[in-house]
Design an enzyme around this catalytic site. Structure first.
Site, PDB file in Angstrom:
ATOM      1  N   GLY A   1       0.779  -1.240   0.000  1.00  0.00           N
ATOM      2  CA  GLY A   1       0.000   0.000   0.000  1.00  0.00           C
ATOM      3  C   GLY A   1       0.802   1.277   0.000  1.00  0.00           C
ATOM      4  O   GLY A   1       0.263   2.335  -0.338  1.00  0.00           O
TER       5      GLY A   1
ATOM      6  N   GLY B   1       4.860  -4.099  -2.753  1.00  0.00           N
ATOM      7  CA  GLY B   1       5.079  -4.456  -4.149  1.00  0.00           C
ATOM      8  C   GLY B   1       5.441  -3.198  -4.932  1.00  0.00           C
ATOM      9  O   GLY B   1       6.589  -2.971  -5.317  1.00  0.00           O
ATOM     10  N   ARG B   2       4.432  -2.354  -5.113  1.00  0.00           N
ATOM     11  CA  ARG B   2       4.589  -1.141  -5.920  1.00  0.00           C
ATOM     12  C   ARG B   2       5.778  -0.292  -5.479  1.00  0.00           C
ATOM     13  O   ARG B   2       6.574   0.162  -6.293  1.00  0.00           O
ATOM     14  CB  ARG B   2       3.307  -0.305  -5.778  1.00  0.00           C
ATOM     15  CG  ARG B   2       3.218   0.859  -6.736  1.00  0.00           C
ATOM     16  CD  ARG B   2       1.979   1.712  -6.414  1.00  0.00           C
ATOM     17  NE  ARG B   2       0.802   0.946  -6.123  1.00  0.00           N
ATOM     18  CZ  ARG B   2      -0.090   0.547  -7.033  1.00  0.00           C
ATOM     19  NH1 ARG B   2       0.069   0.878  -8.277  1.00  0.00           N
ATOM     20  NH2 ARG B   2      -1.144  -0.164  -6.668  1.00  0.00           N
TER      21      ARG B   2
ATOM     22  N   ARG C   1      -2.879  -0.403 -16.788  1.00  0.00           N
ATOM     23  CA  ARG C   1      -3.359   0.506 -15.741  1.00  0.00           C
ATOM     24  C   ARG C   1      -4.053   1.764 -16.283  1.00  0.00           C
ATOM     25  O   ARG C   1      -5.100   2.148 -15.770  1.00  0.00           O
ATOM     26  CB  ARG C   1      -2.227   0.874 -14.772  1.00  0.00           C
ATOM     27  CG  ARG C   1      -1.672  -0.345 -14.008  1.00  0.00           C
ATOM     28  CD  ARG C   1      -0.651   0.030 -12.949  1.00  0.00           C
ATOM     29  NE  ARG C   1      -1.281   0.706 -11.836  1.00  0.00           N
ATOM     30  CZ  ARG C   1      -1.221   2.004 -11.609  1.00  0.00           C
ATOM     31  NH1 ARG C   1      -0.540   2.802 -12.408  1.00  0.00           N
ATOM     32  NH2 ARG C   1      -1.847   2.525 -10.586  1.00  0.00           N
TER      33      ARG C   1
ATOM     34  N   TYR D   1      -7.817   1.821 -14.995  1.00  0.00           N
ATOM     35  CA  TYR D   1      -8.122   2.730 -13.883  1.00  0.00           C
ATOM     36  C   TYR D   1      -8.017   4.193 -14.284  1.00  0.00           C
ATOM     37  O   TYR D   1      -8.116   5.067 -13.414  1.00  0.00           O
ATOM     38  CB  TYR D   1      -7.128   2.556 -12.729  1.00  0.00           C
ATOM     39  CG  TYR D   1      -6.835   1.162 -12.251  1.00  0.00           C
ATOM     40  CD1 TYR D   1      -7.840   0.354 -11.722  1.00  0.00           C
ATOM     41  CD2 TYR D   1      -5.532   0.663 -12.269  1.00  0.00           C
ATOM     42  CE1 TYR D   1      -7.550  -0.912 -11.243  1.00  0.00           C
ATOM     43  CE2 TYR D   1      -5.232  -0.602 -11.790  1.00  0.00           C
ATOM     44  CZ  TYR D   1      -6.251  -1.384 -11.281  1.00  0.00           C
ATOM     45  OH  TYR D   1      -5.954  -2.630 -10.803  1.00  0.00           O
TER      46      TYR D   1
ATOM     47  N   CYS E   1      -8.319  -2.743 -30.668  1.00  0.00           N
ATOM     48  CA  CYS E   1      -9.626  -2.265 -31.132  1.00  0.00           C
ATOM     49  C   CYS E   1     -10.489  -2.045 -29.897  1.00  0.00           C
ATOM     50  O   CYS E   1     -11.443  -2.799 -29.623  1.00  0.00           O
ATOM     51  CB  CYS E   1     -10.245  -3.287 -32.061  1.00  0.00           C
ATOM     52  SG  CYS E   1      -9.196  -3.592 -33.477  1.00  0.00           S
ATOM     53  N   GLU E   2     -10.116  -1.029 -29.175  1.00  0.00           N
ATOM     54  CA  GLU E   2     -10.682  -0.791 -27.835  1.00  0.00           C
ATOM     55  C   GLU E   2     -10.282   0.651 -27.537  1.00  0.00           C
ATOM     56  O   GLU E   2      -9.092   0.949 -27.407  1.00  0.00           O
ATOM     57  CB  GLU E   2     -10.015  -1.794 -26.883  1.00  0.00           C
ATOM     58  CG  GLU E   2     -10.350  -1.717 -25.445  1.00  0.00           C
ATOM     59  CD  GLU E   2     -11.781  -2.052 -25.136  1.00  0.00           C
ATOM     60  OE1 GLU E   2     -12.535  -1.087 -24.938  1.00  0.00           O
ATOM     61  OE2 GLU E   2     -12.136  -3.248 -25.086  1.00  0.00           O
TER      62      GLU E   2
HETATM   63  C1  LIG Z   1      -1.327  -6.530  -3.779  1.00  0.00           C
HETATM   64  C2  LIG Z   1      -0.920  -6.948  -2.425  1.00  0.00           C
HETATM   65  C3  LIG Z   1       0.248  -6.440  -1.848  1.00  0.00           C
HETATM   66  C4  LIG Z   1       1.120  -5.413  -2.523  1.00  0.00           C
HETATM   67  O1  LIG Z   1       0.466  -4.224  -2.725  1.00  0.00           O
HETATM   68  P1  LIG Z   1       1.262  -2.942  -3.273  1.00  0.00           P
HETATM   69  O2  LIG Z   1       0.192  -1.925  -3.419  1.00  0.00           O
HETATM   70  O3  LIG Z   1       1.873  -3.338  -4.555  1.00  0.00           O
HETATM   71  O4  LIG Z   1       2.273  -2.585  -2.247  1.00  0.00           O
HETATM   72  C5  LIG Z   1       0.603  -6.897  -0.599  1.00  0.00           C
HETATM   73  N1  LIG Z   1      -0.141  -7.816   0.067  1.00  0.00           N
HETATM   74  C6  LIG Z   1      -1.269  -8.337  -0.454  1.00  0.00           C
HETATM   75  C7  LIG Z   1      -2.026  -9.341   0.316  1.00  0.00           C
HETATM   76  C8  LIG Z   1      -1.702  -7.911  -1.710  1.00  0.00           C
HETATM   77  O5  LIG Z   1      -2.829  -8.431  -2.226  1.00  0.00           O
END
Ligand SMILES: *Cc1c(COP(=O)(O)O)cnc(C)c1O
Length: 409
Positions: free
Chosen positions: A229, A271-272, A307, A311, A338-339
């Protein structure tokens, strides 16, 4: 501000070596971020970042994280296989799935992964599929809306994830009866936020709740999992999250609830934040079209980065060799699907684009290639690693028509 730490010379050299489109990832940048995060939480007992595999599911990248002391957060069979392929095992793996086939629990238990239960009913599933380990993590959903200051950061009450507060003591007592010796507590309440108060706030909620549940259930809290997050600045006017300040904010909450000498661990599943800014989608301008609007057609499409189409997400774009040229033209930058939502940018101010220009689409290192698909018979691209020694390594080849037809019977 998006990441401009890699020079145009690098992008041009990469595009000379590999046909566009492809995603380019910066190894040095990924390592730098992993080290900064680990330093920000060096105070925390048993700190472990579990890189969210879904953000960039390539074993070459996972191995880099393993070398930096990170683990892997998996939520499907294939992600478990990827983690294994990259050499992760045991507590280096977090399994955080929801509504998944129960056999995936068997797989995660064979690997001795840490299990994060998305629902109270998952206790019975786990019991039947691999058995209950000594430590189990549970995912909390507080319901309602989640606020930071005056801003609504998310609506957990509308989200499919996690347990209600009422379910927690019931489930934890049950887990205790089944032999569990300690528990972890997880929640994911806001996505892609660069607000430095998010993790500290979430940590405070989970620390308080964990302490309350320890008392209610007589089961020790082993760790808190702050999940993902933490966001990145996709737009030029946005600020980076300050991970050192975030680590310090979490520490203050920790000391408030547990004191300075506790042993409750801290885990993250970013992740992000880890890879997002360290990836770029490289693509050439191949068409120019002037009708009611001005369009630049590129050789990438939403199959390579969905993305913006999905979004309306902003991804910064710059043109190699024209970083400092005035942005005095307005374009929609489109792919070939084609979108009509297959647009990387709408009404974007850019310098004049010529056919043959190399466009760099920023921040594709997380949830970029990973969300690719094959609609319209358009295939997924290659992935290239810009290594620490300055060379380029193909870490995934582009798909071919043979790949597209491989599953037909
Ligand atoms: C998607 C996800 C993450 C990573 O989220 P980021 O926004 O990329 O940091 C971590 N834990 C769970 C359970 C997720 O589904």
């Amino acid at each position: 501000m998006p990441n401009f730490s890699v020079s145009d010379d690098v992008f041009v050299r990469a595009a000379e070596q590999f046909p566009t489109p492809f995603h380019l990832y910066d190894e040095a940048g990924i390592r730098r971020t992993a080290r900064t995060l680990n330093a920000a939480f060096a105070w925390a007992p048993h700190f472990q970042e579990y890189f969210a595999v879904k953000a960039l599911p390539n074993p070459h990248i996972l191995r880099i994280f393993r070398e930096e002391g990170c683990g892997a957060d998996c939520s499907s069979e294939c992600e478990l296989l990827l983690a294994e392929m990259a050499g992760f095992s045991g507590e280096e793996i977090m399994f955080s799935a929801n509504a998944m086939p129960p056999e995936e629990f068997d797989h995660a238990r064979r690997l001795n992964a840490v299990i994060n239960l998305d629902d109270i009913s998952d206790i019975d599933l786990l019991l039947a599929h691999g058995g209950i380990p000594e430590v189990v993590c549970v995912r909390y959903n507080p319901g309602g809306e989640f606020h930071l200051g005056n801003a609504i950061m998310g609506s957990p009450g509308e989200s499919k994830y996690g347990w209600t507060k009422e379910q927690l003591p019931i489930g934890l007592k049950r887990l205790k009866e089944l032999g569990v010796k300690g528990f972890g507590l997880h929640a994911f309440l806001a996505s892609n936020t660069t607000d430095n108060s998010y993790y500290p706030r979430l940590a405070g909620i989970l620390f308080d709740l964990g302490a309350e549940m320890e008392k209610a259930c007589g089961l020790p809290l082993r760790f808190v999992n702050l999940s993902g997050g933490v966001g990145i600045p996709y737009r030029p006017e946005e600020k980076e999250a300050d991970i050192a300040a975030i680590g310090e904010g979490v520490r203050q909450e920790y000391v408030r609830v547990f004191g300075a000498n506790a042993s409750v661990g801290i885990k993250t599943e970013l992740g992000r934040y880890m890879t997002g800014p360290h990836g770029w989608l490289l693509t050439h301008a191949v068409h120019e079209k002037n009708i009611y609007k001005h369009y630049i057609g590129v050789d990438a499409c939403a199959s390579n980065l969905i993305r913006p189409a999905m979004y309306g997400a902003y991804h910064h774009i710059h043109i190699c060799g024209k970083r400092n040229a005035p942005a005095d033209h307005v374009y929609d930058v489109t792919g070939c699907l084609c979108e009509n939502n297959d647009k990387f940018a709408v009404d974007r101010k850019l310098p004049k684009v010529e056919k043959g220009d190399l466009l760099v689409i920023h921040d594709t290192g997380a949830h970029g290639f990973a969300m690719g698909y094959q609609y319209n018979g358009r295939l997924r691209s290659a992935e290239v690693l810009y290594t620490q020694d300055g060379s380029f390594r193909l870490i995934r080849r582009a798909e071919t028509p043979e790949d597209y037809f491989a599953t037909l019977l």
